[in-house]
Scaffold this active site. Structure first.
Site, mmCIF file in Angstrom:
data_model
loop_
_atom_site.group_PDB
_atom_site.id
_atom_site.type_symbol
_atom_site.label_atom_id
_atom_site.label_comp_id
_atom_site.label_asym_id
_atom_site.label_seq_id
_atom_site.Cartn_x
_atom_site.Cartn_y
_atom_site.Cartn_z
ATOM 1 N N ARG A 22 41.379 25.372 52.489
ATOM 2 C CA ARG A 22 41.383 26.511 53.419
ATOM 3 C C ARG A 22 40.045 27.224 53.290
ATOM 4 O O ARG A 22 39.219 26.885 52.451
ATOM 5 C CB ARG A 22 42.573 27.450 53.193
ATOM 6 C CG ARG A 22 43.057 27.669 51.792
ATOM 7 C CD ARG A 22 42.078 28.317 50.854
ATOM 8 N NE ARG A 22 41.586 29.598 51.353
ATOM 9 C CZ ARG A 22 40.542 30.237 50.892
ATOM 10 N NH1 ARG A 22 39.811 29.704 49.909
ATOM 11 N NH2 ARG A 22 40.160 31.381 51.377
ATOM 12 N N GLY A 23 39.852 28.234 54.166
ATOM 13 C CA GLY A 23 38.549 28.910 54.217
ATOM 14 C C GLY A 23 37.732 28.250 55.322
ATOM 15 O O GLY A 23 37.674 27.009 55.415
ATOM 16 N N ALA A 24 37.117 29.085 56.174
ATOM 17 C CA ALA A 24 36.505 28.564 57.400
ATOM 18 C C ALA A 24 35.488 27.437 57.170
ATOM 19 O O ALA A 24 35.598 26.367 57.798
ATOM 20 C CB ALA A 24 35.888 29.724 58.184
ATOM 21 N N ARG A 56 45.243 24.578 62.312
ATOM 22 C CA ARG A 56 45.056 26.023 62.127
ATOM 23 C C ARG A 56 44.193 26.530 63.288
ATOM 24 O O ARG A 56 43.096 26.019 63.509
ATOM 25 C CB ARG A 56 44.400 26.347 60.772
ATOM 26 C CG ARG A 56 45.297 25.963 59.581
ATOM 27 C CD ARG A 56 44.860 26.638 58.305
ATOM 28 N NE ARG A 56 45.245 28.038 58.258
ATOM 29 C CZ ARG A 56 44.799 28.884 57.328
ATOM 30 N NH1 ARG A 56 43.938 28.475 56.414
ATOM 31 N NH2 ARG A 56 45.199 30.140 57.336
ATOM 32 N N GLN A 150 44.931 34.883 47.813
ATOM 33 C CA GLN A 150 43.655 34.173 47.608
ATOM 34 C C GLN A 150 42.740 34.945 46.651
ATOM 35 O O GLN A 150 41.949 34.351 45.928
ATOM 36 C CB GLN A 150 42.935 33.961 48.945
ATOM 37 C CG GLN A 150 43.595 32.962 49.869
ATOM 38 C CD GLN A 150 44.532 33.629 50.846
ATOM 39 O OE1 GLN A 150 45.099 34.675 50.561
ATOM 40 N NE2 GLN A 150 44.705 33.022 52.011
ATOM 41 N N ASP A 191 36.354 34.195 59.703
ATOM 42 C CA ASP A 191 36.915 32.962 60.277
ATOM 43 C C ASP A 191 36.391 32.680 61.669
ATOM 44 O O ASP A 191 36.339 31.534 62.110
ATOM 45 C CB ASP A 191 38.441 33.037 60.289
ATOM 46 C CG ASP A 191 38.963 32.889 58.873
ATOM 47 O OD1 ASP A 191 39.047 33.903 58.164
ATOM 48 O OD2 ASP A 191 39.228 31.741 58.480
ATOM 49 N N ASN A 201 38.950 37.946 60.341
ATOM 50 C CA ASN A 201 38.982 37.477 58.954
ATOM 51 C C ASN A 201 40.372 37.760 58.392
ATOM 52 O O ASN A 201 41.240 38.307 59.094
ATOM 53 C CB ASN A 201 37.892 38.187 58.130
ATOM 54 C CG ASN A 201 37.719 37.563 56.752
ATOM 55 O OD1 ASN A 201 37.640 36.341 56.631
ATOM 56 N ND2 ASN A 201 37.696 38.371 55.709
ATOM 57 N N LYS A 202 40.576 37.396 57.146
ATOM 58 C CA LYS A 202 41.888 37.536 56.501
ATOM 59 C C LYS A 202 42.509 38.908 56.751
ATOM 60 O O LYS A 202 41.817 39.925 56.662
ATOM 61 C CB LYS A 202 41.710 37.306 54.993
ATOM 62 C CG LYS A 202 42.967 37.419 54.158
ATOM 63 C CD LYS A 202 44.103 36.551 54.638
ATOM 64 C CE LYS A 202 43.737 35.092 54.765
ATOM 65 N NZ LYS A 202 44.738 34.313 55.545
#
Ligand code: MRU
Length: 288
Positions: A22-24, A56, A150, A191, A201-202
């Site tokens: 995960r993570g852009a 996603r 995270q 993201d 973003n998150k």
């Protein structure tokens, strides 16, 4: 730290869906590798690309990586190139961003924008890391980042391995820390960044940006150019992923809410461009 071997596109789609990767920026490289995998296996590349992109919806890097590999003459070489470029770009982001942190800066981040969210080095954590390597002695407030944690599980682990001073805090403590003057700046990853500068973003990032604005604290966004999406005019046009309810109702295998409780689980939120002090990319620092 666990390494997962994905030998089919289905394996990779499952790994992305379950957030094993995960993570852009990591999604961008993984998407490209998925196309390479389809190519090597002789699968239908268009079908593989469609399935990968559908895993996603929010981080634009995933579609970017898939498209770059899909349209290249040699998808395998292109995927390997994307992975190598990612580390170089993150190092450049770090080099440009490090001077934004004063000596001894107390930095708040959010989620995980470190090497585990990229191919290596990190974006927001990369800036902190470059400041640390340059002898600026940053210390980091790490919000745990509910619901998937995270911050607690990934960022605290990375900073510990790097020997960077940090303290884990509950997400709800951010306001108190800013009010007491214990945060010098906030730096997060992204993201997707819309054409007007809105940042997705998150979830929780928007709250930190509002708080930073209220307390006169700089709010920085560190991201590679591949996270900027000219096709999204503003934050409202970007799809926000809804994740499964269990991420909220169950922590480490323990149910913490009554069975059948209805849940809203948006994985991301939108920070308006007006709240961003500057964007840090591989090309430099761009003030908004
Ligand atoms: O749901 P996740 O863990 O994939 O979300 C990750 C983030 O929001 C990161 O901050 C973002 O992808 C930037 S990572 C360099």
């Amino acid at each position: 730290l666990a390494f997962l071997d994905c030998t089919t596109v289905d394996d990779l789609c499952d790994a992305i869906g379950s957030m094993a990767v995960r993570g852009a920026p990591a999604l961008g490289a993984a998407g490209a590798m998925g196309v390479a995998l389809a190519c090597v296996r002789g699968d239908d590349i268009a079908d593989a690309a469609r399935r990968l992109v559908a895993t996603r919806p929010t981080a634009v890097n995933l579609a970017w990586g898939v498209d770059r590999a899909r349209t290249a003459d040699d998808p395998v070489a292109e995927a390997v190139r994307i992975a190598a470029e990612d580390v170089e770009r993150n190092r450049a982001i770090g080099a440009h961003g490090a001077p934004l942190l004063d000596d001894g800066a107390r930095v708040m981040t959010h989620c995980n924008a470190g090497s585990l969210a990229c191919v290596g080095y990190g974006t927001a954590v990369g800036v902190i890391r470059a400041a640390h390597e340059g002898g600026r002695h940053p210390s980091v407030w790490v919000p745990e980042t509910r619901p998937v944690l995270q911050g607690a599980r990934l960022t605290a682990w990375e900073l510990g391995r790097l020997g960077i001073a940090h303290r884990l805090v509950a997400d709800v403590m951010a306001a108190s820390l800013m009010a007491s003057g214990d945060v010098d700046c906030v730096i997060v990853g992204a993201d997707r960044i819309a054409a007007n500068g809105d940042v997705v973003n998150k979830v929780g990032t928007y709250g930190l940006a509002v708080l930073a604005d209220h307390h006169g604290i700089p709010f920085y966004v560190a991201a590679p150019r591949s996270t900027f999406d000219p096709a999204s005019p503003d934050g409202a046009s970007i799809p926000i992923e809804q994740r499964p309810p269990d991420e909220v109702t169950v922590i480490a295998g323990h149910r913490i809410a009554p069975a059948n409780t209805e849940v809203e689980n948006r994985a991301f939120d939108v920070t308006p461009a007006a709240l961003v002090t500057a964007y840090v990319t591989e090309d430099g620092v761009q003030r908004s």
